[in-house]
Scaffold this motif. Sequence first.
Motif, PDB file in Angstrom:
ATOM      1  N   MET A   1      32.212  30.470  54.040  1.00 42.36           N
ATOM      2  CA  MET A   1      32.778  31.802  53.911  1.00 42.36           C
ATOM      3  C   MET A   1      33.235  32.059  52.482  1.00 42.36           C
ATOM      4  N   GLN A   2      33.193  33.331  52.094  1.00 36.96           N
ATOM      5  CA  GLN A   2      33.697  33.699  50.787  1.00 36.96           C
ATOM      6  C   GLN A   2      35.225  33.635  50.770  1.00 36.96           C
ATOM      7  N   HIS A   3      35.768  33.296  49.617  1.00 35.47           N
ATOM      8  CA  HIS A   3      37.206  33.308  49.433  1.00 35.47           C
ATOM      9  C   HIS A   3      37.622  34.753  49.185  1.00 35.47           C
ATOM     10  N   ARG A   4      38.525  35.264  49.996  1.00 28.31           N
ATOM     11  CA  ARG A   4      38.888  36.681  49.958  1.00 28.31           C
ATOM     12  C   ARG A   4      40.081  36.903  49.031  1.00 28.31           C
ATOM     13  N   ILE A   5      39.821  37.632  47.955  1.00 25.19           N
ATOM     14  CA  ILE A   5      40.879  38.022  47.017  1.00 25.19           C
ATOM     15  C   ILE A   5      41.136  39.505  47.207  1.00 25.19           C
ATOM     16  N   VAL A   6      42.378  39.856  47.490  1.00 24.73           N
ATOM     17  CA  VAL A   6      42.764  41.259  47.643  1.00 24.73           C
ATOM     18  C   VAL A   6      43.727  41.618  46.523  1.00 24.73           C
ATOM     19  N   VAL A   7      43.416  42.689  45.823  1.00 26.25           N
ATOM     20  CA  VAL A   7      44.256  43.189  44.736  1.00 26.25           C
ATOM     21  C   VAL A   7      44.917  44.477  45.209  1.00 26.25           C
ATOM     22  N   LEU A   8      46.232  44.511  45.206  1.00 21.85           N
ATOM     23  CA  LEU A   8      46.974  45.695  45.634  1.00 21.85           C
ATOM     24  C   LEU A   8      47.375  46.509  44.415  1.00 21.85           C
ATOM     25  N   GLY A   9      46.791  47.693  44.296  1.00 19.88           N
ATOM     26  CA  GLY A   9      47.094  48.563  43.167  1.00 19.88           C
ATOM     27  C   GLY A   9      46.019  48.496  42.105  1.00 19.88           C
ATOM     28  N   ALA A  10      45.682  49.654  41.535  1.00 20.93           N
ATOM     29  CA  ALA A  10      44.661  49.710  40.483  1.00 20.93           C
ATOM     30  C   ALA A  10      45.172  50.520  39.300  1.00 20.93           C
ATOM     31  N   GLY A  11      46.411  50.213  38.898  1.00 17.55           N
ATOM     32  CA  GLY A  11      46.940  50.758  37.661  1.00 17.55           C
ATOM     33  C   GLY A  11      46.472  49.890  36.504  1.00 17.55           C
ATOM     34  N   TYR A  12      47.225  49.883  35.418  1.00 15.82           N
ATOM     35  CA  TYR A  12      46.829  49.083  34.262  1.00 15.82           C
ATOM     36  C   TYR A  12      46.697  47.606  34.633  1.00 15.82           C
ATOM     37  N   ALA A  13      47.672  47.059  35.363  1.00 18.47           N
ATOM     38  CA  ALA A  13      47.629  45.643  35.721  1.00 18.47           C
ATOM     39  C   ALA A  13      46.541  45.344  36.739  1.00 18.47           C
ATOM     40  N   GLY A  14      46.483  46.134  37.801  1.00 15.90           N
ATOM     41  CA  GLY A  14      45.535  45.854  38.880  1.00 15.90           C
ATOM     42  C   GLY A  14      44.094  46.087  38.502  1.00 15.90           C
ATOM     43  N   ALA A  15      43.805  47.196  37.819  1.00 17.61           N
ATOM     44  CA  ALA A  15      42.419  47.485  37.442  1.00 17.61           C
ATOM     45  C   ALA A  15      41.884  46.457  36.463  1.00 17.61           C
ATOM     46  N   PHE A  16      42.711  46.103  35.474  1.00 17.99           N
ATOM     47  CA  PHE A  16      42.274  45.075  34.519  1.00 17.99           C
ATOM     48  C   PHE A  16      42.013  43.755  35.234  1.00 17.99           C
ATOM     49  N   SER A  17      42.946  43.355  36.075  1.00 17.29           N
ATOM     50  CA  SER A  17      42.827  42.063  36.759  1.00 17.29           C
ATOM     51  C   SER A  17      41.594  42.001  37.648  1.00 17.29           C
ATOM     52  N   ALA A  18      41.372  43.055  38.429  1.00 10.71           N
ATOM     53  CA  ALA A  18      40.224  43.059  39.328  1.00 10.71           C
ATOM     54  C   ALA A  18      38.920  42.970  38.551  1.00 10.71           C
ATOM     55  N   GLY A  19      38.797  43.759  37.489  1.00 10.27           N
ATOM     56  CA  GLY A  19      37.581  43.718  36.691  1.00 10.27           C
ATOM     57  C   GLY A  19      37.352  42.361  36.052  1.00 10.27           C
ATOM     58  N   TYR A  20      38.416  41.751  35.554  1.00  5.65           N
ATOM     59  CA  TYR A  20      38.280  40.440  34.909  1.00  5.65           C
ATOM     60  C   TYR A  20      37.882  39.376  35.933  1.00  5.65           C
ATOM     61  N   LEU A  21      38.499  39.413  37.101  1.00  7.39           N
ATOM     62  CA  LEU A  21      38.137  38.441  38.137  1.00  7.39           C
ATOM     63  C   LEU A  21      36.677  38.601  38.544  1.00  7.39           C
ATOM     64  N   ALA A  22      36.223  39.848  38.670  1.00  3.38           N
ATOM     65  CA  ALA A  22      34.827  40.084  39.048  1.00  3.38           C
ATOM     66  C   ALA A  22      33.874  39.581  37.974  1.00  3.38           C
ATOM     67  N   ARG A  23      34.299  39.669  36.731  1.00  3.15           N
ATOM     68  CA  ARG A  23      33.446  39.210  35.634  1.00  3.15           C
ATOM     69  C   ARG A  23      33.360  37.688  35.583  1.00  3.15           C
ATOM     70  N   GLN A  24      34.393  37.015  36.043  1.00  2.00           N
ATOM     71  CA  GLN A  24      34.463  35.564  35.890  1.00  2.00           C
ATOM     72  C   GLN A  24      34.041  34.777  37.130  1.00  2.00           C
ATOM     73  N   LEU A  25      34.195  35.367  38.316  1.00  2.00           N
ATOM     74  CA  LEU A  25      33.982  34.615  39.547  1.00  2.00           C
ATOM     75  C   LEU A  25      32.646  34.969  40.197  1.00  2.00           C
ATOM     76  N   HIS A  26      31.984  33.990  40.752  1.00  2.00           N
ATOM     77  CA  HIS A  26      30.668  34.162  41.365  1.00  2.00           C
ATOM     78  C   HIS A  26      30.801  34.928  42.680  1.00  2.00           C
ATOM     79  N   SER A  27      30.021  35.986  42.822  1.00  2.00           N
ATOM     80  CA  SER A  27      30.133  36.847  44.000  1.00  2.00           C
ATOM     81  C   SER A  27      29.683  36.161  45.283  1.00  2.00           C
ATOM     82  N   ASP A  28      28.912  35.074  45.186  1.00  2.00           N
ATOM     83  CA  ASP A  28      28.538  34.342  46.391  1.00  2.00           C
ATOM     84  C   ASP A  28      29.734  33.628  47.007  1.00  2.00           C
ATOM     85  N   ASP A  29      30.690  33.269  46.150  1.00  2.00           N
ATOM     86  CA  ASP A  29      31.839  32.488  46.613  1.00  2.00           C
ATOM     87  C   ASP A  29      33.107  33.319  46.803  1.00  2.00           C
ATOM     88  N   PHE A  30      33.143  34.480  46.170  1.00  2.00           N
ATOM     89  CA  PHE A  30      34.373  35.271  46.194  1.00  2.00           C
ATOM     90  C   PHE A  30      34.097  36.711  46.605  1.00  2.00           C
TER      91      PHE A  30
END
Length: 396
Positions: A1-30
């Motif tokens: 199963m994929q590891h489920r990461i949930v980000v609450l909020g997409a302001g400056y902190a949340g949007a940056f964090s989500a985009g960075y995690l997506a850029r760094q982590l393999h979508s097959d695993d996360f």
Amino acid sequence: MQHRIVVLGAGYAGAFSAGYLARQLHSDDFEITVVNAEPDFVERLRLHQLAAGQDLRHRPLAEVFAGTDIRLRVARVTQVDAEHRTVTVIDGEGIDRLEYDTLLYTLGSTAADHGVPGVNEHAFHVAARPSALRLRARLDELGEDGKVLVVGGNLTAIEAATEIAESRPGLRVSLATSGELGGWLGTKARRHLLRAFDRLGIAVHEHTTIERVEEASAVAADGTVFASDATVWAAGFAVHPIAAASGLEVVANGQITVDRQMRSVSHPDIYVAGDSAFVIGENGRPLPMSCASAGPTSKQATAAIIGNLTGRKIPTITMSYVGNHISLGRKDAIFQPVDGAARSKSRALCGRTAARVKSAILDTAAWALSHPTFGMPSHKYRLATTREHSPDVVAA
């Protein structure tokens, strides 16, 4: 199963964090899901402009996250169950419950009413897009004739007062603050600030504490009544009570207590960034609730999430605060640098140059958030088959 990461909020902190995690982590695993109450990324640092009548660029989150495999859920968070690792949300279709393995909490802050009667019923604020639009509608109703009272003496209060006064010169704008206007600034910066208020015709009432807000006035502690057709409440920020209600360890103001990796000290599977986190900076003082704090806390949180889930070393991100950048309308601003003890330095950048610098910083931040992969995903780290939470941050 994929590891489920949930980000609450997409302001400056949340949007940056989500985009960075997506850029760094393999979508097959996360699997990364972002929950946000609005469909757009909101430039909170420009909401005083929106309230004053200016139009801001729309940045739909669906477009921001396009090509990243991020799942966007436009919904309002109502509850976090830290023990069962679920988040309850509500949208137009009803109530839903999302399960997570790792949670990144970046719900930010809103205006603090400090328990003052009448604030919630009669005052306006610029800490969220809906409230800024409500103020804008009220100012439109007033047209070129009306009184606006801004309550507060912080950066948001100063920016709101000057923006409204410049954009709507027919209105009579005043500001009431419990201390001295810009009293924390250096001599040069405060002198420039007072000149700007004089130039814009903003009346200042210092050492004035507002203890009640009514429909057409605000009443000070000494009994003085300030007539106001629109009272703008900008007397500080407060975090959402969801954090405390969830059982997370929080400090007195509701911010979540975190360790050096930005993990909740009571629930290490929950990371926190932005205004929701209680963080001690390099100077030994709590970081203020601000966009400037969103940057380092987001970087540390995402670095820790990646490190703990993939087995990589976790760098130590410096938690520093370099100064205050204050807009005074569209063509004027102040940048006040601070020292290691958060005291204002004697020097400051003022005027049009400071305004251009701040505008460039905001434009750059918005562009970066709108291009989370920068067109080329750089790494695709895989989920470690065996992993342990690193006990501390390891410098790279």
